[in-house]
Design an enzyme around this catalytic site. Sequence first.
Site, mmCIF file in Angstrom:
data_model
loop_
_atom_site.group_PDB
_atom_site.id
_atom_site.type_symbol
_atom_site.label_atom_id
_atom_site.label_comp_id
_atom_site.label_asym_id
_atom_site.label_seq_id
_atom_site.Cartn_x
_atom_site.Cartn_y
_atom_site.Cartn_z
ATOM 1 N N GLY A 1 0.822 -1.209 0.000
ATOM 2 C CA GLY A 1 0.000 0.000 0.000
ATOM 3 C C GLY A 1 0.850 1.250 0.000
ATOM 4 N N GLY A 2 0.490 2.187 0.896
ATOM 5 C CA GLY A 2 1.179 3.480 0.965
ATOM 6 C C GLY A 2 2.664 3.329 1.235
ATOM 7 N N GLY B 1 19.698 9.875 -34.219
ATOM 8 C CA GLY B 1 19.122 10.405 -32.983
ATOM 9 C C GLY B 1 19.895 9.928 -31.765
ATOM 10 C CB ALA B 2 21.409 6.712 -30.866
HETATM 11 C C1 HXC Z 1 -2.884 -2.298 11.300
HETATM 12 C C2 HXC Z 1 -1.551 -4.078 10.789
HETATM 13 C C3 HXC Z 1 -1.435 -3.645 9.450
HETATM 14 C C4 HXC Z 1 -2.116 -2.447 9.081
HETATM 15 C C5 HXC Z 1 -0.293 -5.447 9.668
HETATM 16 N N1 HXC Z 1 -0.844 -5.202 10.866
HETATM 17 N N2 HXC Z 1 -0.658 -4.528 8.775
HETATM 18 N N3 HXC Z 1 -2.265 -3.404 11.695
HETATM 19 N N4 HXC Z 1 -2.818 -1.804 10.038
HETATM 20 N N5 HXC Z 1 -2.043 -1.964 7.857
HETATM 21 C C6 HXC Z 1 -0.680 -5.976 12.076
HETATM 22 C C7 HXC Z 1 -1.387 -7.328 12.026
HETATM 23 O O1 HXC Z 1 -2.727 -7.191 12.378
HETATM 24 C C8 HXC Z 1 -0.610 -8.138 13.033
HETATM 25 O O2 HXC Z 1 -1.053 -7.781 14.311
HETATM 26 C C9 HXC Z 1 0.808 -7.602 12.874
HETATM 27 O O3 HXC Z 1 0.678 -6.323 12.240
HETATM 28 C C10 HXC Z 1 1.674 -8.469 11.990
HETATM 29 O O4 HXC Z 1 0.967 -8.719 10.772
HETATM 30 P P1 HXC Z 1 0.802 -10.197 10.149
HETATM 31 O O5 HXC Z 1 -0.276 -10.104 9.162
HETATM 32 O O6 HXC Z 1 0.650 -11.174 11.258
HETATM 33 O O7 HXC Z 1 2.235 -10.391 9.489
HETATM 34 P P2 HXC Z 1 2.599 -11.138 8.120
HETATM 35 O O8 HXC Z 1 1.902 -12.444 8.070
HETATM 36 O O9 HXC Z 1 4.089 -11.121 8.072
HETATM 37 O O10 HXC Z 1 1.995 -10.221 6.965
HETATM 38 C C11 HXC Z 1 2.501 -8.917 6.734
HETATM 39 C C12 HXC Z 1 1.604 -8.173 5.741
HETATM 40 C C13 HXC Z 1 0.126 -8.251 6.193
HETATM 41 C C14 HXC Z 1 1.776 -8.805 4.337
HETATM 42 C C15 HXC Z 1 2.104 -6.724 5.656
HETATM 43 O O11 HXC Z 1 0.059 -7.886 7.569
HETATM 44 C C16 HXC Z 1 -0.779 -7.378 5.425
HETATM 45 O O12 HXC Z 1 -1.194 -7.710 4.308
HETATM 46 N N6 HXC Z 1 -1.143 -6.218 6.039
HETATM 47 C C17 HXC Z 1 -2.082 -5.296 5.409
HETATM 48 C C18 HXC Z 1 -1.497 -4.609 4.218
HETATM 49 C C19 HXC Z 1 -2.413 -3.549 3.711
HETATM 50 O O13 HXC Z 1 -3.375 -3.849 2.971
HETATM 51 N N7 HXC Z 1 -2.238 -2.329 4.250
HETATM 52 C C20 HXC Z 1 -3.116 -1.184 3.997
HETATM 53 C C21 HXC Z 1 -2.720 -0.640 2.664
HETATM 54 S S1 HXC Z 1 -3.650 0.746 2.248
HETATM 55 P P3 HXC Z 1 -1.056 -8.821 15.536
HETATM 56 O O14 HXC Z 1 -1.764 -8.074 16.623
HETATM 57 O O15 HXC Z 1 -1.777 -10.019 15.066
HETATM 58 O O16 HXC Z 1 0.391 -9.084 15.829
HETATM 59 C C22 HXC Z 1 -2.556 1.965 2.331
HETATM 60 C C23 HXC Z 1 -3.124 3.248 1.826
HETATM 61 C C24 HXC Z 1 -2.100 4.299 1.649
HETATM 62 O O17 HXC Z 1 -1.467 1.840 2.738
HETATM 63 C C25 HXC Z 1 -2.175 4.793 0.256
HETATM 64 C C26 HXC Z 1 -1.256 5.943 0.006
HETATM 65 C C27 HXC Z 1 -1.050 6.148 -1.462
#
Ligand code: HXC
Length: 515
Positions: free
Chosen positions: A171-172, A406-407
Amino acid sequence: MSMEELVRQLADKKARLELGGGEKALAKRKEQGKLTARERLALLFDPGTFTETDLFVKHRGTELGMQSKETPAEGVVTGFGKVEGRTVYAFSQDFTVMGGSLGEMHAQKIVKLQKMALKAGAPIICIQDSGGARINEHVDSLNGYGEIFFNNTIASGVIPQISVIMGPCAGGAVYSPGLTDFIFMVDKVSYMYITGPEVIKAVTREETTHEALGGAMAHAMKSGVAHFAAPSEHDCMLQIKKLLSYLPANNVDDAPAFPTADPLERAEERLLQIIPENANKPYDVRDIITSVVDDADFFEVQAYWAQNMVVGFGRLGGRPIGIIANQAKVMAGCIDIHASDKASRFIRFCDAFNIPVVTFVDTPGYLPGVNQEHGGIIRHGAKLLYAYCEATVPKLVVIMRKAYGGAYLAMCAQSLGADFVMAWPTAEIAVMGADGAANILFKPGADVADPAAAKAQWVAEYKEKFNTPFMAAARGFVEAVIDPRETRRYLGAALGGMETKRETRPAKKHGNFPV
Ligand code: HXC
């Protein structure tokens, strides 16, 4: 309470916060073979020089369970210190605290550090290990990213910004790196994507894996997003230090000079042999580069992507230079869309930070093809022209062999503002090669008994007259035709001659770079 007791409590408090997500979470990282956020900073900075900022910052979330959540150091370690004796700012996201996700105050710590680095005029290293916007802090997280992007953009061209991807970045989390100057990734540790494999499968039904989609080699070889791919976190930090050694602290600072025992007058016999006489035989342009630069030390950037164009840093007489070179052994050194993107971004970096550019030319031209045309080779290829024209740093050029059409222009001809163009006797500077010219211009009369022989003779005469450096030299488009062995000496002299170069341009808000 006595001062001693308060100090003891402070130490306890700090120790608790420094544990991040706690001992269990840290142990899990060890099991995964990953370093912690603090270990990464310890590897980067000179021992004992790192000063942390904002350890006590807390989140202000009130929704989705945040009320009862503790987020030590708000999931990101921020601060500054010395790297090889020079001031550097850095942040390191802590995956053990809510997956390194970016909440409001996490973002504010980063934003403050960006502003400090900008004020200080010092590079910033951004160690990313984050699940992206912290979902629990909804729009405050998004706003935080927006502020980081804004500061990335303001700092662009003022201080070097280096992103280090050391975990899953989704994501971001990928767009701040995308705005910085260089991205490092680590094999089997880093992933970058705007949406991961699960989302892709749901939307497009494509099946992929984290590694294939957004791993270090995927971005180093296929997308060109990563500039460097390291085999380990340790190696990655060494590469970052090496990169920093070529860079000034900011856009009005001089890059550090490294004294060398390699004399600028060194003549290099090898340069007579590297380019084979037979134009169809490949050679590696990096052999030419290493023969010329100080101590044969060339630090290549984006080594695995668009390999028909080689870019990277070296030094001449101890001073850093940016090098751009056609790679004859890949696609005969043709310039395509990716090569144009790669070289133009590198030239703009060098220009922004006052690093002279040296261009080695041997290219048959822009790559023909429907894919290239429909992919926008006109606007991508224009980037290269724009970047060279726009650059006001010393621009030195070595034409080794083919420089057609051109190159020839796109590889920094004199008309694009090159300050010193030198050509080897093997240089072929012309609108096109002899065979191509014959196909267009040669028209045997009806009385010619053997048209094929006549064409061959036409080609031979064209080659002798036009496929040389002397037509261009006669018009002053080439400053010197040189013995290849003298390339280093000439480059050193030209660099010395342009050391005090000043070139001003009309004032404008900014140009409209073709993208
Ligand atoms: C809150 C989050 C989080 C998030 C992870 N965690 N991502 N908490 N917000 N975005 C937390 C989990 O709940 C978990 O908490 C701990 O972090 C570890 O994550 P896991 O999933 O257990 O780890 P892993 O299996 O290694 O997976 C990592 C990951 C996955 C691939 C990054 O967590 C994931 O897909 N996260 C979401 C990614 C995402 O969609 N983010 C939002 C994007 S939108 P616990 O309590 O269980 O330890 C965005 C918009 C911005 O960013 C745009 C700007 C242009």
